[in-house]
Each structure stands twice: as C-alpha cells, then as structure tokens.
Design a protein around this motif. Sequence first.
Motif, PDB file in Angstrom:
ATOM      1  N   THR A  44       0.833  -1.191   0.000  1.00 34.78           N
ATOM      2  CA  THR A  44       0.000   0.000   0.000  1.00 34.78           C
ATOM      3  C   THR A  44       0.868   1.241   0.000  1.00 34.78           C
ATOM      4  N   ASN A  45       0.266   2.373   0.290  1.00 32.88           N
ATOM      5  CA  ASN A  45       0.995   3.632   0.405  1.00 32.88           C
ATOM      6  C   ASN A  45       0.122   4.622   1.173  1.00 32.88           C
ATOM      7  N   PRO A  46       0.711   5.666   1.710  1.00 29.30           N
ATOM      8  CA  PRO A  46      -0.076   6.626   2.483  1.00 29.30           C
ATOM      9  C   PRO A  46      -1.239   7.233   1.698  1.00 29.30           C
ATOM     10  N   GLU A  47      -1.038   7.487   0.416  1.00 30.77           N
ATOM     11  CA  GLU A  47      -2.088   8.125  -0.381  1.00 30.77           C
ATOM     12  C   GLU A  47      -3.299   7.206  -0.550  1.00 30.77           C
ATOM     13  N   GLU A  48      -3.062   5.918  -0.708  1.00 31.21           N
ATOM     14  CA  GLU A  48      -4.155   4.955  -0.829  1.00 31.21           C
ATOM     15  C   GLU A  48      -4.972   4.924   0.468  1.00 31.21           C
ATOM     16  N   SER A  79     -15.767   6.282  -4.431  1.00 33.40           N
ATOM     17  CA  SER A  79     -14.336   6.060  -4.638  1.00 33.40           C
ATOM     18  C   SER A  79     -13.646   7.416  -4.547  1.00 33.40           C
ATOM     19  N   ALA A  80     -12.426   7.400  -4.081  1.00 34.30           N
ATOM     20  CA  ALA A  80     -11.607   8.605  -3.997  1.00 34.30           C
ATOM     21  C   ALA A  80     -10.280   8.309  -4.682  1.00 34.30           C
ATOM     22  N   THR A  81      -9.910   9.157  -5.611  1.00 33.81           N
ATOM     23  CA  THR A  81      -8.650   9.009  -6.336  1.00 33.81           C
ATOM     24  C   THR A  81      -7.740  10.165  -5.943  1.00 33.81           C
ATOM     25  N   ILE A  82      -6.595   9.828  -5.386  1.00 30.92           N
ATOM     26  CA  ILE A  82      -5.610  10.813  -4.931  1.00 30.92           C
ATOM     27  C   ILE A  82      -4.569  11.014  -6.032  1.00 30.92           C
ATOM     28  N   GLU A  94     -10.232  13.214  -6.409  1.00 36.10           N
ATOM     29  CA  GLU A  94     -11.453  13.081  -7.198  1.00 36.10           C
ATOM     30  C   GLU A  94     -12.381  12.122  -6.469  1.00 36.10           C
ATOM     31  N   LEU A  95     -13.520  12.641  -5.999  1.00 35.87           N
ATOM     32  CA  LEU A  95     -14.539  11.806  -5.385  1.00 35.87           C
ATOM     33  C   LEU A  95     -15.565  11.438  -6.442  1.00 35.87           C
ATOM     34  N   SER A  96     -15.992  10.194  -6.443  1.00 34.41           N
ATOM     35  CA  SER A  96     -17.048   9.734  -7.335  1.00 34.41           C
ATOM     36  C   SER A  96     -17.996   8.889  -6.501  1.00 34.41           C
TER      37      SER A  96
END
Length: 139
Positions: A44-48, A79-82, A94-96
Amino acid sequence: MPTRTSTARWQGSLKDGAGNMRLASGAYEGSFSYLSRFESGEGTNPEELIAAAHAGCFSMALSNVLGKAGLTPNSIETSATIHLDMPAGITKVELSTVGDVPGLSEADFIKHAEDAKANCPVSKALAAIEITLTAKLAS
C-alpha cells in the motif's frame, strides 16, 4: 470525541527500504515501499489510505446529510482518487459517488453530495487541495 492512532515503521534508505503501517484497532496492517508509493510495486501507500479514509468519511457524511433531509439511502458507494505529483505532493482528490436513494431526484442528490463534500471532516482536512465530485443516482 475519540482520538485515533496509526503507526508506521520505515527501515533503510528511501529507494531500497521498506515499511509497515498499522491501525491501532488492528483492522489493517500492511507493507509499503518506494515502489508501492511512487511506481507499481506490491503493498500500500499513504495516499491509498488517505483515499480510503476520504471515501469512507464522505459516504458517512452524505448519509448524514440525507438523513437530515428525511431520506434513508439504501447504499452509497464512493471512490476517492488521490493525485500525487512530486515534488508538489498531493494535489487533487477526485470523489465519485453513486447513491441508491428512493424518492430523490438526481439534482437533489448532487446538491446533498456537494454539502457532504464541503462538510466531511476529511474534506476539511484536505481543504488546501482541489477536491472534485461526480455524483449520480444508481440506475
């Protein structure tokens, strides 16, 4: 209100090292590395994790907004895309979201979703960056 804690341990250099992140609740523990954060490596990663937190927070906030309007959603899926752009850092989310809300028009759903975006605690914490929202009702 309660406080929440998570921990991370990193060992080694930035590019060759590795780390582990853990939630104090024990609900999640996972590895992360340079590859998983900046390329396409496993882990994983902090942004995820920030994206997961934002998607969860927003979904709950939208349920709350709808409840205050006298509506009970069957479901809200977000969903949230960082966007991580180095060296600037996190530049955009980006929130969807798709809601199954009986008796609600698409226009009103979007209005409630915008309210939730503005008032969800994670959105407020990320207010220094651009947050976009796409909202629609389930077909």
